[in-house]
Design an enzyme around this catalytic site. Structure first.
Site, mmCIF file in Angstrom:
data_model
loop_
_atom_site.group_PDB
_atom_site.id
_atom_site.type_symbol
_atom_site.label_atom_id
_atom_site.label_comp_id
_atom_site.label_asym_id
_atom_site.label_seq_id
_atom_site.Cartn_x
_atom_site.Cartn_y
_atom_site.Cartn_z
ATOM 1 N N ARG A 110 0.803 -1.222 0.000
ATOM 2 C CA ARG A 110 0.000 0.000 0.000
ATOM 3 C C ARG A 110 0.840 1.278 0.000
ATOM 4 N NH1 ARG A 110 -5.524 -1.111 3.506
ATOM 5 N NH2 ARG A 110 -6.149 -2.983 2.342
ATOM 6 N N ASP A 129 -16.321 7.327 7.478
ATOM 7 C CA ASP A 129 -15.072 6.562 7.450
ATOM 8 C C ASP A 129 -13.941 7.489 7.856
ATOM 9 O OD1 ASP A 129 -14.221 3.684 6.256
ATOM 10 O OD2 ASP A 129 -12.585 5.124 6.031
#
Length: 284
Positions: free
Chosen positions: A48, A153
């Site tokens: 990532r 989120d």
């Protein structure tokens, strides 16, 4: 919390991460989100963040960790903290995940309350598939009005994706065909190969940033909260803190839905199990 110094680890190359640097990333994620990143996630971290290493023209991952440490100390590249947090905290999601909950949802809905909509919160909505799945069920059950959904989120990047509400056609494969036919719109031109939902549904769904371990923004009260596959990432004290915050936003008689692999037994008072992973808030 002020970050400690980054150990002067030996360079292991851009494609590698040593134990000290991984430990620093674990603590970085815990400080910023409360999430406990377990051992064995080194490949995920590298996967990532590797493009961020390359973006900054750094020779190795250890240099990127030092960049983050300097940013936490207020020494430039502060925006990189947000970027790294977003990349490290995006979790898998897809339409109609754990469909048993969505099949149960119509039975959990209260009688239409006078003067207000039925409100549902997707408390860790990621890129939005959960909230849009709930929207399809509510539209099918209640019609295109009388309800609203809020998705939140910690990652601003995925909130933008959720608000856009535009997904590859392949993502629709788990949506029941009749719901997709009734409410889905196939993209054309620049949006060829993608789909979205009808505008009357989209008007009733909104997304915003919120960190569940921090003081929550003003969200109002909800009849149902979905907190699925979230608690597994936190330690016991953080789970209790999150649950207490969420509990205050659920109307008496409302419901809390967690993931099938999760349980809140012993973590939260004032709720009663309805079926495994679904709890009713007492008092209504």
């Amino acid at each position: 919390m002020t970050p400690g110094p980054v150990p002067a680890a030996a360079a292991v190359g851009r494609s590698g991460i040593d134990a000290a640097d991984f430990a620093w990333i674990q603590e970085f994620v815990r400080r910023r989100t409360g999430i406990v990143m377990k051992a064995g996630k080194e490949a995920l971290v590298l996967g990532r963040l590797d493009r961020r290493v390359r973006h900054h023209g750094l020779p190795d991952f250890a240099s990127y960790v030092r960049l983050l440490a300097r940013a936490e100390a207020g020494q430039g590249a502060v925006e990189e903290l947000r970027v790294a947090t977003d990349l490290l905290t995006t979790n898998e999601t897809y339409f109609f995940r754990e469909p048993q909950h969505l099949e149960l949802l119509p039975r959990l809905l209260p009688a239409p309350p006078p003067g207000r909509p039925i409100r549902v919160w997707s408390a860790a909505s990621s890129t939005g598939e959960e909230a849009w799945s709930i929207a399809l069920v509510l539209a099918d059950t209640l019609g295109p009005s009388g309800w609203e959904i809020v998705g939140t989120d910690v990652s601003g990047r995925v909130v933008q994706t959720a608000n856009r509400g535009l997904y590859p056609l392949a993502a629709a494969e788990k949506i029941p065909r009749r719901l997709l036919k009734a409410y889905g719109l196939k993209g054309r031109g620049a949006h060829e190969g993608r789909f979205t939902l009808r505008s009357d549904l989209r008007e009733r769904v909104s997304f915003r940033e919120a960190n569940l371990i921090e003081k929550l923004p003003s969200l109002g009260q909800f009849d149902i909260v979905f907190l699925r596959n979230v608690l597994i990432y936190f330690d016991e004290d953080t789970k209790r803190h999150i649950l207490r915050q969420i509990h205050t936003l659920i109307r008496p008689g409302g419901h809390l839905v967690v993931g099938h692999a999760e349980s809140i037994t012993g973590l939260l008072d004032g709720v009663a199990p309805v079926v495994p992973s679904v709890y009713r808030v007492e008092g209504g």
